[in-house]
Design an enzyme around this catalytic site. Sequence first.
Site, PDB file in Angstrom:
ATOM      1  CE  LYS A 187       0.635   1.304   4.432  1.00  0.00           C
ATOM      2  NZ  LYS A 187       1.117   2.596   4.903  1.00  0.00           N
ATOM      3  CB  THR A 244      -1.374   4.999   3.249  1.00  0.00           C
ATOM      4  OG1 THR A 244      -1.494   4.161   4.376  1.00  0.00           O
ATOM      5  CG2 THR A 244       0.037   5.498   3.195  1.00  0.00           C
TER       6      THR A 244
HETATM    7  O1  LIG Z   1       1.459   3.131   7.702  1.00  0.00           O
HETATM    8  C1  LIG Z   1       1.057   4.204   8.057  1.00  0.00           C
HETATM    9  C2  LIG Z   1      -0.325   4.432   8.501  1.00  0.00           C
HETATM   10  O2  LIG Z   1      -0.996   3.241   8.740  1.00  0.00           O
HETATM   11  C3  LIG Z   1       1.955   5.371   8.014  1.00  0.00           C
HETATM   12  O3  LIG Z   1       2.138   5.708   6.700  1.00  0.00           O
HETATM   13  P1  LIG Z   1       3.436   6.505   6.234  1.00  0.00           P
HETATM   14  O4  LIG Z   1       4.626   5.629   6.500  1.00  0.00           O
HETATM   15  O5  LIG Z   1       3.186   6.757   4.788  1.00  0.00           O
HETATM   16  O6  LIG Z   1       3.483   7.770   7.034  1.00  0.00           O
END
Ligand SMILES: O=C(CO)COP(=O)(O)O
Length: 322
Positions: A187, A244
């Site tokens: 993701k 995300t």
């Molecule tokens: O995994 C995340 C939220 O579930 C955090 O995402 P990021 O690493 O893109 O900040």
Amino acid sequence: MGEISVLGAGAFGTALAISLAATGRDVTLWARDAEAAQVMQANRENARRLPGKAFPTSLTATSDLTKACEGRVLLLAVPMQQLAGFCDTNKRLIQHKTLVSCCKGVDLTSERGPLAVLEDTVPDADVAILSGPSFAVDIADGLPTALTLAGRDQATVDHLQTLLTTANIRLYSSLDPLGVEFGGALKNVIAIACGLAIGAGLGESARAALMTRGFAEMQRLALRLGAERDTLAGLSGFGDLVLTCTSEKSRNFSHGLKLGRGAKIDPTVTVEGVATAKAVAHLSRSLEIDMPITTTVTQILNRDISISEAAESLLSRPLKRE
Ligand SMILES: O=C(CO)COP(=O)(O)O
Ligand SMILES: NC(=O)C1=CN([C@@H]2O[C@H](COP(=O)(O)OP(=O)(O)OC[C@H]3O[C@@H](n4cnc5c(N)ncnc54)[C@H](OP(=O)(O)O)[C@@H]3O)[C@@H](O)[C@H]2O)C=CC1
């Protein structure tokens, strides 16, 4: 020292430690930097990685890894590309423990997810993975979410589900760790793609199309590797994809957004999707699995093509059934 320690005092490790300690449990947070640990312990805050979030009284910050590893359950919250090296270096201290990966990514060297990395480097440990929609700041603020705790062994999963549930984190259990780790890793790449699209002004419809077709390619790879479809549709897959790809709180989405706008990138920020895109593009090529969005993200990150060339190339692929 209590039963639970969090190894890695970044934003997420700190947030988990705060949420766990807020239940009154003794929790140890290990930071590799001695001065940083001392300052955190004195000021009751991780001002560098998670400013303004106060430590509960039962949270202890330390740089003494031997002490931190006295706990039975160790949550590993270092960046994905550091996980194998960290485990290998500290194998003696963490073997025979219950290790819970909190990482979201695919290791560039082995092209494997965090659970497989733990199993390879620390074969004597019980291993599990925690993943799902959870921004560190939200967790530390006590805001509610639901995550998945997965492992291969039912007894380990049951124990961890109870132990790691907090007032604001509801845990679902799963015996499909591969689905959970690949959902959480893949993701991030799709979130970069969505950031690129929004940053370049391609619009909300493009984002929705990327999320949906991105989800299709996440499933294609994960199912081929042995994951269950339902896991990909769950919190660690679809759930985290939605979070995300739609929030500027995400570093992966924001990374794409900045690139799309032509803005400056801060190289010190942890953006797991960059290395993961590279690893997955290679893995999918060798398995002959079609992952056009992931492949395109790597081409943009490598500056092989522009965002408008990428959009044109994705739109002009041969037409097919959904
Ligand atoms: O995994 C995340 C939220 O579930 C955090 O995402 P990021 O690493 O893109 O900040
Ligand atoms: N932030 C979030 O909202 C979420 C993050 N995650 C996942 O958690 C993992 C960690 O991310 P996050 O906490 O945000 O990252 P951060 O960038 O906030 O922090 C990374 C931390 O890891 C430490 N570190 C780096 N390399 C090593 C090493 N070799 N040995 C020991 N410690 C090391 C750093 O130490 P130092 O400070 O000394 O540099 C730093 O404290 C990632 O896989 C991420 O995907 C999952 C869900 C949510």
